[in-house]
Design a protein around this motif. Structure first.
Motif, PDB file in Angstrom:
ATOM      1  N   LEU A  83     -12.003   8.366  -2.649  1.00  0.00           N
ATOM      2  CA  LEU A  83     -12.379   7.453  -3.719  1.00  0.00           C
ATOM      3  C   LEU A  83     -11.109   6.965  -4.399  1.00  0.00           C
ATOM      4  N   GLY A  84     -11.129   5.711  -4.828  1.00  0.00           N
ATOM      5  CA  GLY A  84      -9.965   5.174  -5.512  1.00  0.00           C
ATOM      6  C   GLY A  84     -10.260   3.780  -6.012  1.00  0.00           C
ATOM      7  N   PRO A  85      -9.283   3.150  -6.655  1.00  0.00           N
ATOM      8  CA  PRO A  85      -9.484   1.786  -7.154  1.00  0.00           C
ATOM      9  C   PRO A  85      -9.787   0.825  -6.010  1.00  0.00           C
ATOM     10  N   ALA A  86     -10.646  -0.143  -6.284  1.00  0.00           N
ATOM     11  CA  ALA A  86     -10.982  -1.148  -5.271  1.00  0.00           C
ATOM     12  C   ALA A  86      -9.871  -2.187  -5.245  1.00  0.00           C
ATOM     13  N   VAL A 100      -5.039  -9.014   5.905  1.00  0.00           N
ATOM     14  CA  VAL A 100      -5.647  -8.679   4.618  1.00  0.00           C
ATOM     15  C   VAL A 100      -6.275  -7.295   4.734  1.00  0.00           C
ATOM     16  N   ALA A 101      -5.946  -6.412   3.794  1.00  0.00           N
ATOM     17  CA  ALA A 101      -6.470  -5.046   3.812  1.00  0.00           C
ATOM     18  C   ALA A 101      -7.361  -4.813   2.601  1.00  0.00           C
ATOM     19  N   THR A 102      -8.518  -4.185   2.826  1.00  0.00           N
ATOM     20  CA  THR A 102      -9.411  -3.742   1.762  1.00  0.00           C
ATOM     21  C   THR A 102      -9.623  -2.239   1.937  1.00  0.00           C
ATOM     22  N   VAL A 165     -10.655 -12.544  -1.736  1.00  0.00           N
ATOM     23  CA  VAL A 165     -10.090 -13.774  -1.190  1.00  0.00           C
ATOM     24  C   VAL A 165     -11.109 -14.441  -0.282  1.00  0.00           C
ATOM     25  N   ARG A 166     -10.841 -15.709  -0.007  1.00  0.00           N
ATOM     26  CA  ARG A 166     -11.691 -16.490   0.886  1.00  0.00           C
ATOM     27  C   ARG A 166     -10.813 -17.042   2.013  1.00  0.00           C
ATOM     28  N   LEU A 167     -11.144 -16.676   3.247  1.00  0.00           N
ATOM     29  CA  LEU A 167     -10.470 -17.220   4.424  1.00  0.00           C
ATOM     30  C   LEU A 167     -11.257 -18.447   4.875  1.00  0.00           C
ATOM     31  N   ARG A 197     -14.263  -9.117  -0.242  1.00  0.00           N
ATOM     32  CA  ARG A 197     -14.104  -8.525  -1.569  1.00  0.00           C
ATOM     33  C   ARG A 197     -13.526  -7.118  -1.457  1.00  0.00           C
ATOM     34  N   ALA A 198     -12.872  -6.706  -2.534  1.00  0.00           N
ATOM     35  CA  ALA A 198     -12.299  -5.363  -2.564  1.00  0.00           C
ATOM     36  C   ALA A 198     -13.365  -4.292  -2.736  1.00  0.00           C
TER      37      ALA A 198
END
Length: 347
Positions: A83-86, A100-102, A165-167, A197-198
């Motif tokens: 668990l961690g920040p999005a 792009v990494a989520t 972001v939006r690709l 989305r994150a």
């Protein structure tokens, strides 16, 4: 948490850790310590310190809080690895080689080729999913057209949106009338946008096709496609699920080209990997409208080996100034039928 509950949880924790016990070499002999894997020979010192502290001092605030967290997150039987920040990180913003990494996935690809590769973290080899392989169909002045979207891309990029972001990529669609002998003329603009989305593993696809001024298009079809779906090396899809709940139809991916597996609207559909449920990949898709789903087609070199999945959204006529808009939600998972209900940022 009561003392008896704490004792029971601590005892269960110790039993779980016991399988990681292995002899660690010391200057004057060996000591039983926790390896990074059962019967392993590598020992993470920080992990050993944390485990020893939690077991030896269960009433410390940090230890009790950790146990509370484990019980809360694991109450449903399934829990995330961490668990961690999005956070979403654009590691490379070049449209021809983006990255792009989520917390859930890694996205790479070339937007000018209409290719978005979606990887699971920690998975080597081919991507778990390739977004791409789209077509656009329409009739212009009596002539029917079926064109590759990727061949006509003229603009692409990455733009910010709320929470991510939006690709996107845009195509200049060309066509000509039934009796025209000249070169094709531009008739419409076609845009594909993939919102990432994150705080969610879902990818939201939005498509818009807009005729140029003075142009009318008939029998219009836009698609959302996935290509190269069974390259091997751990990535292959063999089963289709069409519909939801008791109404869902389950069938093997067909052998052949452009086989219609769903005719007409359906609230959701999915493709599944034929593996043990705990390791199986699944892609779950949900039409979002407003354009209705016309059909779903599948192609593959053999039954149970899906190569190309194509959903078609329709409008019978687009007058000048009108726009055909379609949307779809896509969720790629492994070992799950739906995302875990955990705090945002779970991996």
């Amino acid at each position: 948490m009561s003392g008896s509950t704490m004792d029971a949880v601590r005892e269960g924790l110790v039993r779980g850790l016991a399988r990681f016990l292995a002899p660690a070499r010391l200057p004057d002999g060996f000591a039983p310590a926790f390896a990074t894997a059962p019967r392993g020979a590598v020992f993470d010192l920080a992990a050993n310190a944390a485990a020893a502290e939690a077991i030896a001092h269960p009433l410390l605030g940090g230890a009790e809080g950790a146990l509370d967290l484990l019980l809360a997150v694991g109450a449903g039987g399934l829990a995330p690895r961490a668990l961690g920040p999005a956070r979403l990180t654009v590691e490379d913003e070049s449209p021809r080689d983006f990255r792009v990494a989520t917390p859930h996935h890694l996205f790479t690809g070339n937007l000018f080729r209409g290719e978005i590769r979606q990887h699971l973290h920690g998975q080597a080899g081919p991507p778990a999913l390739l977004h791409g392989g789209n077509l656009v169909e329409f009739t212009f002045k009596g002539r029917r057209h079926c064109l590759d979207v990727e061949d006509a891309i003229v603009a692409a990029g990455i733009e910010p949106c709320e929470g991510g972001v939006r690709l996107f990529h845009e195509s200049a669609v060309a066509g000509r009338g039934r009796f025209s002998r000249g070169a094709p003329q531009q008739v419409a603009r076609l845009r594909y946008a993939y919102e990432i989305r994150a705080d969610s593993p879902a990818v939201t696809v939005a498509i818009s096709l807009t005729p140029l001024p003075g142009v009318t298009l008939d029998r219009v079809r836009v698609t959302t496609a996935c290509d190269a779906m069974s390259p091997g090396d751990g990535v292959d899809y063999g089963t289709l699920l069409l519909g939801e709940g008791a109404e869902a139809r389950r069938l093997p991916s067909p052998n052949g080209e452009n086989v219609t597996v769903q005719d007409g609207p359906v609230p959701a559909f999915a493709v599944l990997q034929d593996r043990a449920p705990s390791r199986a990949l699944s892609l779950r898709l949900r039409p979002l409208g407003p354009a209705p789903l016309l059909s779903v087609k599948a192609s593959g070199p053999a039954e149970g080996r899906l190569h190309w999945l194509l959903a078609r959204y329709a409008a019978e006529r687009l007058e000048p100034g009108a726009t055909l808009t379609a949307g779809e939600e896509r969720i790629l998972l492994r070992g799950l039928s739906s995302p875990l209900a955990v705090p945002r940022g779970a991996d």
